[in-house]
Design a protein around this motif. Structure first.
Motif, PDB file in Angstrom:
ATOM      1  N   GLY A 167       0.818  -1.203   0.000  1.00 30.44           N
ATOM      2  CA  GLY A 167       0.000   0.000   0.000  1.00 30.44           C
ATOM      3  C   GLY A 167       0.854   1.255   0.000  1.00 30.44           C
ATOM      4  O   GLY A 167       2.033   1.233  -0.357  1.00 30.44           O
ATOM      5  N   GLY A 168       0.253   2.374   0.382  1.00 35.30           N
ATOM      6  CA  GLY A 168       0.984   3.632   0.439  1.00 35.30           C
ATOM      7  C   GLY A 168       0.163   4.795  -0.080  1.00 35.30           C
ATOM      8  O   GLY A 168      -0.931   4.642  -0.626  1.00 35.30           O
ATOM      9  N   ARG A 169       0.739   5.982   0.083  1.00 41.21           N
ATOM     10  CA  ARG A 169       0.066   7.213  -0.276  1.00 41.21           C
ATOM     11  C   ARG A 169       0.651   7.765  -1.574  1.00 41.21           C
ATOM     12  O   ARG A 169       1.867   7.775  -1.762  1.00 41.21           O
ATOM     13  N   VAL A 170      -0.231   8.228  -2.475  1.00 42.66           N
ATOM     14  CA  VAL A 170       0.207   8.940  -3.677  1.00 42.66           C
ATOM     15  C   VAL A 170      -0.432  10.319  -3.662  1.00 42.66           C
ATOM     16  O   VAL A 170      -1.621  10.470  -3.386  1.00 42.66           O
ATOM     17  N   SER A 171       0.381  11.332  -3.926  1.00 44.27           N
ATOM     18  CA  SER A 171      -0.075  12.710  -3.895  1.00 44.27           C
ATOM     19  C   SER A 171       0.648  13.464  -4.995  1.00 44.27           C
ATOM     20  O   SER A 171       1.884  13.560  -4.969  1.00 44.27           O
ATOM     21  N   GLY A 172      -0.088  13.954  -5.991  1.00 42.31           N
ATOM     22  CA  GLY A 172       0.530  14.569  -7.150  1.00 42.31           C
ATOM     23  C   GLY A 172      -0.147  15.849  -7.588  1.00 42.31           C
ATOM     24  O   GLY A 172      -1.375  15.966  -7.548  1.00 42.31           O
ATOM     25  N   LEU A 173       0.653  16.805  -8.028  1.00 38.56           N
ATOM     26  CA  LEU A 173       0.168  18.119  -8.418  1.00 38.56           C
ATOM     27  C   LEU A 173       0.867  18.552  -9.702  1.00 38.56           C
ATOM     28  O   LEU A 173       2.054  18.250  -9.894  1.00 38.56           O
ATOM     29  N   GLY A 174       0.140  19.263 -10.569  1.00 36.56           N
ATOM     30  CA  GLY A 174       0.777  19.768 -11.770  1.00 36.56           C
ATOM     31  C   GLY A 174      -0.165  20.563 -12.647  1.00 36.56           C
ATOM     32  O   GLY A 174      -1.370  20.672 -12.373  1.00 36.56           O
ATOM     33  N   ARG A 234       7.683  13.231  -2.526  1.00 38.70           N
ATOM     34  CA  ARG A 234       7.588  13.240  -1.069  1.00 38.70           C
ATOM     35  C   ARG A 234       7.297  14.626  -0.511  1.00 38.70           C
ATOM     36  O   ARG A 234       6.744  14.759   0.587  1.00 38.70           O
ATOM     37  N   SER A 235       7.659  15.674  -1.230  1.00 40.95           N
ATOM     38  CA  SER A 235       7.363  17.024  -0.766  1.00 40.95           C
ATOM     39  C   SER A 235       5.863  17.305  -0.740  1.00 40.95           C
ATOM     40  O   SER A 235       5.407  18.212  -0.043  1.00 40.95           O
ATOM     41  N   LEU A 236       5.092  16.517  -1.484  1.00 41.42           N
ATOM     42  CA  LEU A 236       3.636  16.635  -1.499  1.00 41.42           C
ATOM     43  C   LEU A 236       2.964  15.597  -0.599  1.00 41.42           C
ATOM     44  O   LEU A 236       1.740  15.489  -0.577  1.00 41.42           O
ATOM     45  N   GLY A 237       3.777  14.808   0.109  1.00 47.66           N
ATOM     46  CA  GLY A 237       3.225  13.783   0.988  1.00 47.66           C
ATOM     47  C   GLY A 237       3.124  12.416   0.362  1.00 47.66           C
ATOM     48  O   GLY A 237       2.574  11.485   0.972  1.00 47.66           O
ATOM     49  N   SER A 238       3.635  12.241  -0.852  1.00 48.34           N
ATOM     50  CA  SER A 238       3.557  10.954  -1.530  1.00 48.34           C
ATOM     51  C   SER A 238       4.660  10.020  -1.029  1.00 48.34           C
ATOM     52  O   SER A 238       5.782  10.458  -0.751  1.00 48.34           O
ATOM     53  N   ASN A 239       4.335   8.737  -0.909  1.00 45.30           N
ATOM     54  CA  ASN A 239       5.348   7.734  -0.555  1.00 45.30           C
ATOM     55  C   ASN A 239       6.144   7.263  -1.758  1.00 45.30           C
ATOM     56  O   ASN A 239       7.135   6.541  -1.599  1.00 45.30           O
ATOM     57  N   TYR A 240       5.718   7.661  -2.951  1.00 47.94           N
ATOM     58  CA  TYR A 240       6.378   7.226  -4.188  1.00 47.94           C
ATOM     59  C   TYR A 240       6.671   8.454  -5.044  1.00 47.94           C
ATOM     60  O   TYR A 240       5.927   9.434  -5.018  1.00 47.94           O
ATOM     61  N   GLN A 241       7.747   8.378  -5.820  1.00 48.47           N
ATOM     62  CA  GLN A 241       8.144   9.487  -6.676  1.00 48.47           C
ATOM     63  C   GLN A 241       8.070   9.075  -8.136  1.00 48.47           C
ATOM     64  O   GLN A 241       8.826   8.210  -8.583  1.00 48.47           O
ATOM     65  N   TYR A 242       7.153   9.714  -8.869  1.00 51.15           N
ATOM     66  CA  TYR A 242       7.012   9.450 -10.293  1.00 51.15           C
ATOM     67  C   TYR A 242       6.293  10.619 -10.945  1.00 51.15           C
ATOM     68  O   TYR A 242       5.723  11.478 -10.271  1.00 51.15           O
ATOM     69  N   ASN A 243       6.322  10.651 -12.267  1.00 48.25           N
ATOM     70  CA  ASN A 243       5.635  11.678 -13.043  1.00 48.25           C
ATOM     71  C   ASN A 243       4.588  11.029 -13.933  1.00 48.25           C
ATOM     72  O   ASN A 243       4.757   9.882 -14.376  1.00 48.25           O
ATOM     73  N   ARG A 244       3.521  11.775 -14.206  1.00 47.86           N
ATOM     74  CA  ARG A 244       2.405  11.242 -14.990  1.00 47.86           C
ATOM     75  C   ARG A 244       1.978  12.259 -16.041  1.00 47.86           C
ATOM     76  O   ARG A 244       1.700  13.415 -15.726  1.00 47.86           O
ATOM     77  N   TRP A 245       1.935  11.818 -17.290  1.00 43.67           N
ATOM     78  CA  TRP A 245       1.393  12.607 -18.399  1.00 43.67           C
ATOM     79  C   TRP A 245       0.078  11.968 -18.846  1.00 43.67           C
ATOM     80  O   TRP A 245      -0.011  10.736 -18.962  1.00 43.67           O
ATOM     81  N   LEU A 246      -0.922  12.782 -19.130  1.00 46.79           N
ATOM     82  CA  LEU A 246      -2.219  12.273 -19.589  1.00 46.79           C
ATOM     83  C   LEU A 246      -2.721  13.143 -20.735  1.00 46.79           C
ATOM     84  O   LEU A 246      -2.634  14.371 -20.680  1.00 46.79           O
ATOM     85  N   VAL A 247      -3.245  12.495 -21.769  1.00 52.29           N
ATOM     86  CA  VAL A 247      -3.883  13.181 -22.889  1.00 52.29           C
ATOM     87  C   VAL A 247      -5.220  12.500 -23.163  1.00 52.29           C
ATOM     88  O   VAL A 247      -5.290  11.272 -23.291  1.00 52.29           O
ATOM     89  N   ASP A 248      -6.279  13.296 -23.248  1.00 52.05           N
ATOM     90  CA  ASP A 248      -7.629  12.785 -23.501  1.00 52.05           C
ATOM     91  C   ASP A 248      -8.260  13.663 -24.581  1.00 52.05           C
ATOM     92  O   ASP A 248      -8.444  14.868 -24.381  1.00 52.05           O
ATOM     93  N   PHE A 249      -8.590  13.074 -25.733  1.00 50.00           N
ATOM     94  CA  PHE A 249      -9.169  13.828 -26.858  1.00 50.00           C
ATOM     95  C   PHE A 249     -10.464  13.142 -27.290  1.00 50.00           C
ATOM     96  O   PHE A 249     -10.496  11.923 -27.487  1.00 50.00           O
ATOM     97  N   ARG A 250     -11.538  13.927 -27.452  1.00 51.61           N
ATOM     98  CA  ARG A 250     -12.829  13.403 -27.875  1.00 51.61           C
ATOM     99  C   ARG A 250     -13.412  14.308 -28.952  1.00 51.61           C
ATOM    100  O   ARG A 250     -13.351  15.530 -28.831  1.00 51.61           O
ATOM    101  N   SER A 251     -13.971  13.686 -29.966  1.00 51.71           N
ATOM    102  CA  SER A 251     -14.584  14.442 -31.062  1.00 51.71           C
ATOM    103  C   SER A 251     -16.004  13.927 -31.263  1.00 51.71           C
ATOM    104  O   SER A 251     -16.215  12.718 -31.431  1.00 51.71           O
ATOM    105  N   VAL A 252     -16.966  14.850 -31.224  1.00 53.38           N
ATOM    106  CA  VAL A 252     -18.385  14.508 -31.292  1.00 53.38           C
ATOM    107  C   VAL A 252     -18.963  15.044 -32.600  1.00 53.38           C
ATOM    108  O   VAL A 252     -18.815  16.238 -32.899  1.00 53.38           O
ATOM    109  N   HIS A 253     -19.624  14.179 -33.374  1.00 54.71           N
ATOM    110  CA  HIS A 253     -20.154  14.561 -34.683  1.00 54.71           C
ATOM    111  C   HIS A 253     -21.647  14.240 -34.755  1.00 54.71           C
ATOM    112  O   HIS A 253     -22.044  13.087 -34.554  1.00 54.71           O
ATOM    113  N   SER A 254     -22.450  15.246 -35.038  1.00 52.05           N
ATOM    114  CA  SER A 254     -23.885  15.062 -35.200  1.00 52.05           C
ATOM    115  C   SER A 254     -24.154  14.635 -36.640  1.00 52.05           C
ATOM    116  O   SER A 254     -23.901  15.387 -37.582  1.00 52.05           O
TER     117      SER A 254
END
Length: 361
Positions: free
Chosen positions: A178-185, A214-234
């Protein structure tokens, strides 16, 4: 960590204080639905509970402010899972600010097969965990439909039971205790859809970067990139076509429970959620939605994607493919909340049935 929590509470208080300050207008726009919860997914079995959905607009009703939504609920599942949560998506007057997020507490049963895209059904093991969760986005509009802001994620994951003499018990997987994850960006956001809740046309795109350390309280150190794209067509008055490209990339000492995964009722329906997980994920999916009657609809969907990492490299011929059909029923004429029934499968996998609320994407 305490200072960050105070900042988040102030931001949330600002959101709902703004609503109260515009109470007269809000009362004219507010619609609330109290609903018994009954849903089914392969990962939870049957779930029973109670939920409430509130839709409203802040500020002058004559202005083009997007509709906001607040959801609250609690549920118990036949897998002995329990959850209580609240999520929100609130636009201030004239869409100058957007507040979105989730807060909740969960006691869940999960299934773990290992890492990578070549795990086997015989590797499946069960573990139990409890955790509080906080998700918070704040975005400020800079130009037209373009926003810039921050994203914060927090989970305090306590694993309460694992199977003896299995993979997690060996301690070889980071996060098995287990453990705590805390991330900001930072994050950027673009949305030209005609409705943020039930769109029929337009484009949605967001990209975010978070550092967990760890400066944010996380027990683990990693970086996360996320991309979400949606296209809606009538296509016409009765039919809509939507497609979605989604990816996550993680670098660093990532616990297994924070890794991206395919499957479930959102990302590649037809795959068991959690069977395939790894450092990275990339997928594309599409759905055709057709309105049969004013409150009844049908859909057909498919998707393809995979998880991968440096140890388990991406190979196109190992991509996971899923497809299915579904039905929709609008629960209320005022509340555009759909009851969703999806039947989906993936080659070499069992048939999966999902009975839940809202759209997958």
């Amino acid at each position: 960590m305490k200072k960050l929590a105070i900042v988040l509470l102030i931001l949330q208080a600002y959101t709902f204080t703004g609503a109260l300050a515009q109470q007269d207008t809000l009362q004219n726009n507010l619609t609330v639905a109290l609903l018994p919860l009954l849903y089914y997914t392969p990962e939870t079995s049957w779930a029973f509970g109670l939920g409430a959905v509130g839709n409203f607009k802040l500020g002058d009703s004559a202005l083009q402010t997007y509709e906001s939504q607040l959801v609250m609920g609690t549920a118990y599942t036949l897998f002995d899972q329990f959850l209580v949560y609240s999520s929100w998506r609130v636009f201030s007057e004239e869409n100058r600010n957007l507040f979105a997020g989730e807060i909740g507490w969960y006691r869940y049963v999960y299934f773990f097969y290992g890492l990578g895209n070549q795990v086997l059904d015989r590797d499946r093991e069960q573990f139990e965990a409890t955790f509080p969760r906080l998700r918070f986005d704040y975005l400020r509009r800079f130009k037209s439909n373009f926003y810039i802001g921050i994203r914060y994620h927090f989970d305090d994951f306590e694993i309460t039971r694992i199977e003896e003499n299995r993979k997690l018990a060996s301690g070889t997987f980071l996060g098995s205790e287990g453990g705590r994850v805390s991330g900001l960006g930072p994050m950027v956001y673009f949305d030209s859809r005609d409705s943020q809740l039930y769109p029929t046309r337009g484009v949605f795109a967001e990209a975010s970067f978070q550092t967990f350390n760890r400066s944010l309280g996380s027990n683990y150190q990693y970086n996360r990139w996320l991309v979400d794209f949606r296209s809606v067509h009538s296509i016409n008055q009765k039919s809509v076509f939507v497609w979605n490209a989604y990816s996550e990339f993680l670098v660093g000492e990532t616990p297994f429970f924070a890794m991206p995964l395919v499957g479930g009722n959102r990302l590649l329906r037809g795959l068991f959620e959690g069977k395939f997980r790894d450092q990275n994920l990339a997928l594309i999916q599409a759905e055709y939605r057709y309105k049969i009657l004013p409150r009844w609809g049908a859909v057909a969907f498919s998707g393809m994607g995979n998880v991968f990492s440096q140890a388990n490299s991406f190979q196109f011929n190992q991509s996971k493919f899923a497809y299915g059909i579904g039905g929709r029923f609008q629960l209320s004429k005022k509340e555009k909340l759909n009851l969703r029934l999806d039947i989906a499968r993936s080659p070499n996998e069992d048939l999966r049935i999902y009975l839940t609320f809202g759209e997958a994407f």
